[in-house]
Design a protein around this motif. Structure first.
Motif, PDB file in Angstrom:
ATOM      1  N   ARG A 280       0.859  -1.174   0.000  1.00 56.96           N
ATOM      2  CA  ARG A 280       0.000   0.000   0.000  1.00 56.96           C
ATOM      3  C   ARG A 280       0.895   1.223   0.000  1.00 56.96           C
ATOM      4  N   GLU A 281       0.335   2.398  -0.227  1.00 52.33           N
ATOM      5  CA  GLU A 281       1.143   3.600  -0.215  1.00 52.33           C
ATOM      6  C   GLU A 281       1.574   3.935   1.205  1.00 52.33           C
ATOM      7  N   GLY A 282       2.589   4.765   1.318  1.00 56.99           N
ATOM      8  CA  GLY A 282       3.079   5.142   2.632  1.00 56.99           C
ATOM      9  C   GLY A 282       4.176   4.204   3.111  1.00 56.99           C
ATOM     10  N   PHE A 283       4.625   4.433   4.352  1.00 59.58           N
ATOM     11  CA  PHE A 283       5.781   3.723   4.884  1.00 59.58           C
ATOM     12  C   PHE A 283       5.355   2.610   5.851  1.00 59.58           C
ATOM     13  N   PHE A 284       4.475   1.750   5.389  1.00 60.76           N
ATOM     14  CA  PHE A 284       3.945   0.686   6.229  1.00 60.76           C
ATOM     15  C   PHE A 284       4.778  -0.582   6.093  1.00 60.76           C
ATOM     16  N   TYR A 285       5.046  -1.218   7.233  1.00 62.40           N
ATOM     17  CA  TYR A 285       5.722  -2.513   7.251  1.00 62.40           C
ATOM     18  C   TYR A 285       4.867  -3.478   8.057  1.00 62.40           C
TER      19      TYR A 285
END
Length: 472
Positions: free
Chosen positions: A354-359
């Protein structure tokens, strides 16, 4: 919209523009001009000048100003929390907690300062009266971390204002916006000019001027150990007091008699709360092999209800993005290193699609001490789990780190709890549940820093003790 607070005025920076990124989208949220060396110096000089009058005000007089600030913050809460969510990606409840700690700390220190007593020292020769009194230190410069921007302000601004000190605050360049809105609240509350200054800019410019100046009597920081070492080196231009809350590598010890399911739930909550971007987050989880399955069941019960998102997104346990792209890459690197050395990915283990800085919230098993996740502060949603048996020296394992900020112990044996707690090298040890509050001292040992935030002990750091002896 977002202004620096310098010498009582809200002004734009005259320095280079700073892009503030929304980590939920990965896109630019705001572009703000930063402070220059000259503006930072002006902030320091204004704090020095303001100290002359602010330090001489009575506790009662300062209390009025502090309460006005609390009132303004309460009025502006919705606006500030909305800004905080945008620049940090926090879940709404975490952002609200972050905000609430600021007025709560202001109110707490407003009262705690009234209970900070002096002392009469017993006379040695029946010819003197000896008194110990506390006097505010002077100008304090504050370097704040990005993970809890407003909580960090509260930890520092509460004792600064109550004690009679003045300050120059530098928020992180990753999350400066909500703190800049606090500057507006300070102005609106009528805090005297120069008592609080808030400057935003790079470490190479703003931090360097703040640290190298001979004006500050105290330098305080929340951040990494590496940055703390650099700060001490830079600030050696004069003798200063320090209060540094630095890195952590918190061990969790789950003994064979523990309520292992509950330990799994609590550890997962502590690990994935605020996306693991917490200085006291569980980092190395040692579980007795006889209760490992039960512990993992607790972890799974918590993780099954995790959803990725921010703000008011739906989800019982909402896990937001990492602060920036660099932090995201570091998670990928840590997992890659662990897997290459034999660790197994139990859950998660990759960047979210997904967009953004998700882990993805990640659990690693078969972990050993050769891996970076054992040696380094993770500061993200990765939980490395180690099993041990009765023959293992669990205290030595827990202390096998240069850090000493926090630790967690799970056992039903009170004697064992006390034994482990006293033998573990950490500023805080929580037994059977993580617990933190501004009434309790917070700080570490070893390379996790010096000094304490919070509590009466934290307040005392903003004073110097003066001895007065009177000949009878």
């Amino acid at each position: 919209m977002f202004k620096q607070l310098i010498a009582g005025e809200l002004v734009e920076g005259d320095g280079k523009p700073l892009e503030v990124i929304n980590p939920t989208t990965g896109k630019v949220l705001e572009v703000i001009p930063t402070a220059t060396e000259e503006q930072t110096q002006k902030a320091l000089e204004s704090a020095q000048k303001a100290f002359e009058s602010w330090s001489k005000k009575s506790i009662a007089e300062r209390e009025v100003y502090i309460q006005k600030l609390v009132n303004v913050l309460d009025e502006e809460k919705e606006k500030i929390v909305s800004c905080l969510i945008s620049e940090t990606g926090k879940a709404a409840d975490v952002a609200s907690y972050d905000f609430d700690m600021l007025p709560d700390c202001l109110k707490y220190y407003n009262e705690e300062v009234k209970r900070l007593n002096g002392e009469i020292v017993p006379d040695y020769d029946n010819q003197h009266i000896n008194m110990l009194i506390r006097k505010p230190l002077g100008v304090v410069v504050c370097h704040l971390a990005w993970n809890f921007p407003l909580l960090n302000v509260g930890y520092k601004l509460g004792p600064i204002l109550a004690s009679g000190c003045t300050c120059v605050i530098k928020p992180s360049s990753d999350t400066p916006l909500a703190t800049m809105l606090v500057g507006e609240a300070v102005k609106k509350a009528g805090i005297p000019d120069g008592v609080v200054n808030i400057v935003v800019g790079s470490g190479a410019v703003v931090s360097k001027v703040m640290n190298e100046s001979t004006i500050p009597s105290m330098v305080t920081m929340i951040g990494s150990t590496g940055t703390g070492k650099k700060l001490v080196e830079q600030s050696s231009t004069s003798i200063k007091n320090y209060s540094l809350e630095l890195g952590g590598n918190a061990p969790v010890i789950v003994m064979k008699d523990a309520d292992a399911f509950n330990a799994g739930v609590c550890t997962a909550d502590g690990k994935f709360g605020n996306t693991g971007q917490v200085c006291v987050a569980p980092n190395r989880i040692f579980v007795h092999e006889s209760v490992l399955d039960e512990f993992m069941a607790g972890v799974n019960s918590f993780m099954d209800e995790i959803k990725l998102g921010s703000g008011n997104d739906e989800g019982k346990h909402l896990v937001g993005p990492l602060v920036n792209e660099k932090a995201l890459h570091n998670m990928e690197s840590l997992v890659e290193d662990a897997v290459s050395k034999g660790a197994k990915i139990y859950r998660g283990g990759k960047r979210a699609e997904r967009e953004g800085f998700f882990y993805e919230p990640t659990v690693l098993v078969n972990v050993d001490k050769t891996m970076r996740v054992y040696q380094e502060e993770i500061f993200g949603p990765i939980m490395p789990i180690y099993s041990f048996n009765d023959e293992a020296d669990i205290v030595a394992m827990a202390n096998d780190t240069e850090y000493g900020l926090a630790a967690y112990v799970y056992t039903k044996d009170l004697s064992m709890a006390m034994k482990l707690s006293q033998e573990i090298d950490a500023g805080s040890v929580c037994v059977n549940e993580p617990f933190y509050a501004y009434q309790l001292p917070h700080g570490g040992c070893k390379q996790s820093g010096i000094g304490k935030d919070c509590s009466r002990i934290g307040l005392e750091e903003y004073y110097t003790v003066q001895r007065i002896s009177i000949k009878l």
